[in-house]
Design an enzyme around this catalytic site. Structure first.
Site, PDB file in Angstrom:
ATOM      1  N   ASP A 278      -6.373  -2.359  -2.276  1.00 53.11           N
ATOM      2  CA  ASP A 278      -5.324  -1.684  -1.519  1.00 53.11           C
ATOM      3  C   ASP A 278      -6.116  -1.809  -0.092  1.00 53.11           C
ATOM      4  O   ASP A 278      -7.435  -1.439   0.387  1.00 53.11           O
ATOM      5  CB  ASP A 278      -3.840  -0.812  -1.159  1.00 53.11           C
ATOM      6  CG  ASP A 278      -3.020  -1.253  -0.644  1.00 53.11           C
ATOM      7  OD1 ASP A 278      -3.014  -1.670   0.062  1.00 53.11           O
ATOM      8  OD2 ASP A 278      -2.093  -0.754  -1.172  1.00 53.11           O
TER       9      ASP A 278
HETATM   10  C1  NOJ Z   1      -0.159  -1.596   1.915  1.00 50.89           C
HETATM   11  C2  NOJ Z   1       0.324  -1.906   0.904  1.00 50.89           C
HETATM   12  O1  NOJ Z   1       0.167  -0.746   0.361  1.00 50.89           O
HETATM   13  C3  NOJ Z   1       0.573  -2.774   0.224  1.00 50.89           C
HETATM   14  O2  NOJ Z   1       1.483  -2.752  -1.023  1.00 50.89           O
HETATM   15  C4  NOJ Z   1       0.360  -4.407   0.738  1.00 50.89           C
HETATM   16  O3  NOJ Z   1       0.372  -5.679  -0.462  1.00 50.89           O
HETATM   17  C5  NOJ Z   1      -0.563  -4.697   1.291  1.00 50.89           C
HETATM   18  N1  NOJ Z   1      -0.834  -3.042   2.716  1.00 50.89           N
HETATM   19  C6  NOJ Z   1      -0.805  -5.542   2.016  1.00 50.89           C
HETATM   20  O4  NOJ Z   1      -0.569  -5.936   3.375  1.00 50.89           O
END
Ligand code: NOJ
Length: 744
Positions: A278
């Site tokens: 993430d």
């Molecule tokens: C952080 C989020 O937790 C995740 O779910 C998301 O896909 C990513 N950012 C990318 O935007």
């Protein structure tokens, strides 16, 4: 003749399988060839994902072969330009994969995932994901960071909006449906986008519902609850990618959790896709106190099995040194690149790297909007309908109030980067345009937005209400109050919405409350005061139309809650599939109002409950009313003693006793009464949607393979344990006749 058929069948069957094997084997061969040609730098590049913030710099990085993916390009021309550099100006021409958070629609916005889960309709949910893929892929996006299949049992957590709720089975069914919809029949179809199940793992169990917070899930709880939807996604939906999570579980951050990523995901489940971290979750391992610096973070993530790094750049910065220092091995790196290239090959990116970009022909197509309307209708839960006030007929003076009645941005919900509010059909617009001919619709927002505390227009609203036949009050929360990092400690209606409701109730005009929100709100008082309540979640582009159709009876509500509604925040966590405890309460216990003053303390007969709010939720999991009413007949079991490989059949008659055609979602729950570990008091194992005409009666049969009763017991092995089981089929998790059977 028969023999000939058989031979033809065998030829086709084996021919097909050989082909399938070949194509997989061919991909592996192509990867072998490519890997041999790749320099270390080119390899590292594949593991690096850039964010689209600064494309001028990105173009240069791509040209140097130092990027495998870019996140959040939504302009097909820019996507093609970046791709052209990768394909035509780098030595090996390996295409980029473009990712984006396409969570509940791209342009056409569907209800938030929690709302979609309330439909209990995987077919429709799959179709919605297909539409999202069709719209998104037209801009070059071939990878979405969805579905989020974290089990979410805490409505304070803003990301509950993005989840399918509290239940592992329902989340599994919905997750599989979404993945199938995104990925289509064949990943290489240009309209297919790779899905990314997230967040691996346990992210939804954040302490106190505070996003990014610590979790303390045991291995058994992982296996029996939190990992179930991921396992199903890998095994039943050919899932292409998985994202790690921000949380540290029992002290181990997810992006450094080798046990989850290697032992379970790769070894036990044989996952063949790739794992992405993430956003900056690798460098955040330093903040967690799990790594001294970014270099160690890269080392731990690589060794744990994170194949691609989202935006934080440590792989590019440190892989070479880490290899020299022998902290990581080239075999590990090769394996991780293989995982990434495999998905790129499967997506057909090598053959078809560019996008046509016919966005005008694809965005907001009529069939997409119709599907969004249907899914919104099926996601809206009727929580109360006193004296059958709904649906109402057309010849009325309708007073429409509230900050969510005409809020085109707010009803779209969280994670809407691409859907435009000028396409939104708000309830006010739909009421006027679709039902305004025969009704006199008077609108006064009273409050400008959900947190507004200005009561200047209360009097005006009261006067309008007095003259009206019915009041429609649209309350709830704005989009930005749920979603990532938007946790709340108080789930009462924001601002002075509740006071507005109380003021309007005094007029005695029948009042229907429609709530739009990203999570369960604590609305006990508001439910009591309203004559009817619809819970619409954030229903998306066509939400207003769906609500109007329900109010006027063009659609009959069928949705059921995918999550328990607590009466107050103090009851959280509250979920139907909890353990029994040694001292379960039955509701007859003493409470704050009847404990005698100076009563002496005793531990005898004490139970597990709250003195001030008992044991009951406001609404249980699976609850939802209809304009129809359904009678469940007696349950008949095919057998009462079964072997582990058998299938139990349960039949009953279901009757629609009302004058409306309607759909009932019949839910099958079981309880494994005694096992090697304590198990939940109820577990959803199956459900069916049954549509019945007025007064129609149907024979319904559920088939429950006994293997579905398997769980990880004391020895951590998944299996069915012999013993006695209870079973219920009913309209929600608290209803249904109980029958029993035994597994030998
Ligand atoms: C952080 C989020 O937790 C995740 O779910 C998301 O896909 C990513 N950012 C990318 O935007």
């Amino acid at each position: 003749m028969k023999k000939l058929h058989y031979i033809v069948f065998l030829l086709i069957f084996f021919g097909y399988n050989i082909n399938a094997q070949n194509s997989d084997a061919q991909i592996e061969k192509k990867i072998d060839i490519l890997l041999k040609k790749m320099t270390l730098k080119e390899k590292i590049g594949q593991m690096n994902q850039l964010s689209a913030d600064d494309m001028e710099t990105n173009f240069k990085v791509i040209q140097q072969g130092m990027a495998g993916s870019v996140l959040s390009i939504t302009n097909p021309e820019i996507a093609n330009k970046a791709q052209k550099i990768a394909v035509e100006q780098t030595r090996l021409g390996i295409p980029l994969i473009f990712g984006r958070d396409v969570i509940h629609g791209f342009k056409t916005i569907f209800p938030i995932p929690l709302g979609q889960a309330a439909s209990f309709n995987p077919d429709l949910v799959e179709k919605a994901a297909r539409v999202a893929a069709i719209e998104a892929s037209e801009t070059g996006i071939r990878w979405t960071f969805a579905p989020m299949i974290d089990i979410a049992r805490d409505p304070r957590w803003g990301r509950i909006a993005e989840s399918c709720g509290e239940d592992p089975y329902l989340t599994s069914v919905m997750g599989v449906a979404m993945i199938k919809g995104f990925q289509g029949k064949d990943l290489s179809d240009p309209s297919s986008i790779a899905a990314c199940a997230k967040h691996f793992a346990g992210y939804g169990a954040a302490e106190g519902g505070r996003d990014y917070n610590t979790t303390a899930i045991t291995e058994r709880q992982f296996r029996n609850v939190y990992l179930v939807p991921f396992e199903e996604a890998v095994k039943k939906a050919n899932l292409a990618t998985i994202m790690t999570a921000f949380n540290a579980n029992d002290g181990i951050p997810s992006s450094g959790n080798e046990f989850l990523l290697k032992q379970i995901l790769r070894k036990e489940w044989n996952f063949k896709g790739f794992v992405v971290s993430d956003w900056a979750s690798i460098t955040e391992m330093v903040d967690h106190g799990f790594c001294t610096d970014n270099k160690e973070a890269a080392e731990k993530a690589i060794n744990a099995g994170v194949d691609m790094e989202m935006v934080s750049g440590t792989y590019v910065a440190y892989i070479e040194t880490l290899l020299q220092e022998k902290k990581i091995s080239i075999e590990t790196i090769n394996e991780e690149i293989r995982n990434i290239l495999r998905v790129k090959f499967k997506l057909g990116l090598f053959e078809n790297p560019y996008v046509k970009g016919n966005t005008k022909d694809v965005f907001y197509k009529e069939e997409h909007l119709n599907l969004a309307e249907k899914l919104a209708e099926e996601s809206i839960v009727l929580l109360k309908n006193e004296a059958q006030i709904l649906p109402f007929n057309k010849s009325k003076t309708i007073a429409v109030f509230g900050p969510l009645a005409d809020a085109p941005h707010e009803q779209l919900g969280t994670w809407v980067f691409d859907g435009e509010k000028n396409h939104t059909i708000t309830p006010l617009k739909a009421l006027k345009e679709k039902y305004g001919k025969d009704s006199n619709i008077i609108y006064e927002p009273v409050l400008k937005y959900s947190r507004d505390k200005d009561s200047t227009n209360f009097d005006k609203a009261r006067k309008i209400a007095q003259e009206a036949d019915v009041v429609l009050l649209f309350l709830g929360e704005e989009s930005i109050l749920s979603g990532e990092a938007h946790s709340l400690s108080d789930l009462n209606l924001q601002g002075i919405q509740s006071q507005l409701l109380s003021a309007l109730v005094k007029t005695k005009t029948p009042l229907i409350t429609i709530v739009m929100a990203g999570r369960p709100l604590t609305i006990e008082k508001e439910v009591k005061l309203s004559n009817a309540v619809l819970y619409a979640w954030h229903p998306g582009t066509m939400g207003g139309s769906a609500i109007a159709n329900i109010l006027f009876g063009k659609a009959n509500p069928s949705a059921k809650l995918p999550v328990t509604f607590p009466k107050n925040v103090g009851q959280i966590p509250m979920y139907y599939n909890h353990l029994n405890t040694g001292r379960p309460a039955n509701g007859s216990e003493l409470n704050l109002t009847n404990i005698p003053v100076e009563a002496s303390q005793t531990s005898l007969g004490n139970k597990s409950y709250y003195l001030d709010s008992g044991t009951q939720p406001l609404f249980p999991f699976g609850f939802g009313l209809s304009y129809s009413s359904f009678d469940y007949g007696k349950l008949k079991l095919s057998k009462t003693v079964l072997k582990k490989e058998e299938v139990l059949e349960i039949s009953f008659t279901l009757k629609n006793t009302a004058q409306y055609e309607g759909t009932e979602i019949a839910q099958l729950y079981i309880r494994d009464i005694t096992a090697s570990i304590a198990l939940p008091v109820k577990e959803l194992k199956s459900f069916q949607r049954i549509t019945l005409k007025p007064n129609e009666e149907k024979q319904v049969t559920f088939k429950l393979p006994i293997t579905d009763l398997a769980f990880c017991g004391i020895d951590m092995k998944k299996k069915v344990e012999a013993g006695k089981f209870d079973l219920w089929i009913g309209s929600n998790s608290e209803k249904g006749e109980k029958v029993s059977f035994e597994v030998q």
